[in-house]
Design an enzyme around this catalytic site. Structure first.
Site, PDB file in Angstrom:
ATOM      1  N   HIS A   1       0.831  -1.209   0.000  1.00 12.14           N
ATOM      2  CA  HIS A   1       0.000   0.000   0.000  1.00 12.14           C
ATOM      3  C   HIS A   1       0.863   1.256   0.000  1.00 12.14           C
ATOM      4  O   HIS A   1       0.657   2.170  -0.822  1.00 12.14           O
ATOM      5  CB  HIS A   1      -0.914  -0.009   1.220  1.00 12.14           C
ATOM      6  CG  HIS A   1      -1.728   1.241   1.377  1.00 12.14           C
ATOM      7  ND1 HIS A   1      -3.021   1.361   0.906  1.00 12.14           N
ATOM      8  CD2 HIS A   1      -1.441   2.453   1.948  1.00 12.14           C
ATOM      9  CE1 HIS A   1      -3.483   2.569   1.178  1.00 12.14           C
ATOM     10  NE2 HIS A   1      -2.540   3.253   1.818  1.00 12.14           N
ATOM     11  N   GLU A   2       1.836   1.323   0.893  1.00  8.14           N
ATOM     12  CA  GLU A   2       2.636   2.540   1.017  1.00  8.14           C
ATOM     13  C   GLU A   2       3.522   2.770  -0.204  1.00  8.14           C
ATOM     14  O   GLU A   2       3.792   3.916  -0.576  1.00  8.14           O
ATOM     15  CB  GLU A   2       3.482   2.492   2.289  1.00  8.14           C
ATOM     16  CG  GLU A   2       2.676   2.398   3.579  1.00  8.14           C
ATOM     17  CD  GLU A   2       1.697   3.546   3.772  1.00  8.14           C
ATOM     18  OE1 GLU A   2       1.937   4.645   3.240  1.00  8.14           O
ATOM     19  OE2 GLU A   2       0.674   3.339   4.461  1.00  8.14           O
TER      20      GLU A   2
ATOM     21  N   HIS B   1      -5.556   7.444  -2.204  1.00  2.00           N
ATOM     22  CA  HIS B   1      -6.433   6.383  -1.710  1.00  2.00           C
ATOM     23  C   HIS B   1      -7.578   6.105  -2.678  1.00  2.00           C
ATOM     24  O   HIS B   1      -8.036   6.995  -3.396  1.00  2.00           O
ATOM     25  CB  HIS B   1      -6.989   6.752  -0.343  1.00  2.00           C
ATOM     26  CG  HIS B   1      -5.980   6.620   0.752  1.00  2.00           C
ATOM     27  ND1 HIS B   1      -5.996   7.387   1.897  1.00  2.00           N
ATOM     28  CD2 HIS B   1      -4.900   5.799   0.871  1.00  2.00           C
ATOM     29  CE1 HIS B   1      -4.982   7.042   2.669  1.00  2.00           C
ATOM     30  NE2 HIS B   1      -4.304   6.081   2.073  1.00  2.00           N
TER      31      HIS B   1
END
Length: 384
Positions: A285-286, A295
């Protein structure tokens, strides 16, 4: 010599403090006392606000306002530190925007489903930037009409970007990454990040190479606790898990107070303990943020802001792939399916000059001593 001593005291007391985070291959390896501490998530107190609505006053509601401000839903900076317990229009608007972002029933009321989303551990990056949310808007990319049938179909994309759509420049397609040596990470932990980078590498023309020189790498990775020098302090277990900055900044910070699972077995699914977080899921995700993605409102996507404890989510969805390929184009060898991650790629460019040497097995004390030795040595050469 006095100046050197003063400088060392300053470093010891004011420099960001890396931590030796807890990494576990499975739930049975986590000490019971840590599991008990992890269940005490202060965000769970927000569940007491179930049913709260505008026009009323509720004890402790100011803390929920602070939460919404942190993630961009309240933009009035003059109210920081002065929030009241009143359910005012500012909070109602924040709740409504949050409900739209997470595709909940938009009522402006703190219903049970909304609050159950609020308390889920999540990424520390905001969902709303400068008052504008990109999560729920989507973009209609094409529309097709069928003559005589009165039907129209359109495709909506939910991926988003940082303001201005920043990305790594075209002349930087082989990106390097390094770990804060003060964390003294093992090869097992480092391999988790290698797998995470590989997932993005497979669908883009980018490559990611691990190096040893932390100060000059394109991407710098570290585990920290509390305030660590970037104005985005971590807040303890099971709340904000990590955050990363848009390109070309390259800073990737993780909360050193979490219980991290590093087994890395299989694709999406569940791990065997609810009080721990899958490290690869958070890393994938990061890295999306490091590449310029914001997002997404698609719950199954990698770029969805929250991840439930005990959940493993590492496979890129169509939304993730299309978002990153919008920024960089596609990997010419990508055919729409993933292959097993290759072995870790590493190019050692460390100051030690020892090819292939890794700092992963060294102790925290050894790394700290080496770190401060070079600072003192450099100052000595400068002053004499």
């Amino acid at each position: 010599m006095v100046r050197i001593c003063v400088f060392m005291v300053f470093l010891l007391f004011f420099a960001p403090s890396p931590v030796s985070a807890g990494f576990y291959t499975n739930s049975s390896a986590i000490p019971p006392q840590l599991l008990r501490n992890a269940t005490g998530n202060p965000w769970n107190s927000f569940l007491n606000f179930t049913g709260c609505h505008a026009g009323k006053k509720y004890d402790g509601l100011y803390m929920l306002k602070q939460y919404f401000q942190h993630f961009g839903y309240i933009t009035e900076t003059n109210l920081s530190g002065n929030f009241t317990d009143d359910f005012d229009d500012i909070l109602k608007n924040a709740v409504e925007m949050y409900q739209r972002n997470f595709q909940l029933n938009v009522t402006g009321v703190l219903d049970e489903l909304t609050l159950k989303h609020v308390v889920i551990p999540r990424c520390g990056n905001p969902d709303v930037v400068n008052g504008t949310s990109t999560m729920h808007s989507g973009r209609k990319t094409f529309e097709v009409s069928f003559a005589g049938r009165g039907q129209r179909f359109h495709a909506v994309k939910h991926y988003s970007f940082f303001p201005g759509e920043p990305r790594w420049p075209r002349n930087r397609r082989d990106l390097t990454y390094a770990f804060d040596p003060r964390n003294a990470l093992t090869e097992e932990v480092k391999s988790v990040f290698s797998r995470a980078f590989t997932r993005w590498e497979e669908v883009t023309p980018l490559t990611f190479t691990r190096v040893e020189r932390f100060s000059t790498s394109d991407i710098s990775i570290g585990f920290y606790s509390g305030e660590h020098g970037d104005g985005e302090p971590f807040d303890g277990p099971m709340r904000t898990l990590a955050h990363a900055f848009s390109p070309p900044t390259g800073h990737f910070h993780l909360d050193g107070e979490e219980n991290w699972i590093v087994s890395g077995e299989g694709g999406d699914g569940f791990i065997s303990v609810s009080e721990a977080v899958d490290l690869e899921s958070v890393a994938v995700h990061e890295i999306g943020h490091l590449l310029g993605l914001g997002h997404s409102s698609v719950e199954g996507s990698i770029m969805y802001p929250t991840i439930r404890t005990g959940r493993r989510k590492v496979d890129l969805t169509t939304d993730d792939v299309e978002g990153v390929q919008y920024l960089y184009g596609a990997n010419p060898n990508f055919n729409g399916s993933r292959s097993p991650p290759p072995s870790t790629q590493q190019r050692d460019t460390g100051d030690s000059g020892a090819p292939g040497r890794s700092d992963g097995s060294r102790s925290v004390l050894t790394n700290l001593l080496q770190y401060y030795f070079w600072i003192i040595f450099g100052l000595f050469l400068y002053l004499v």
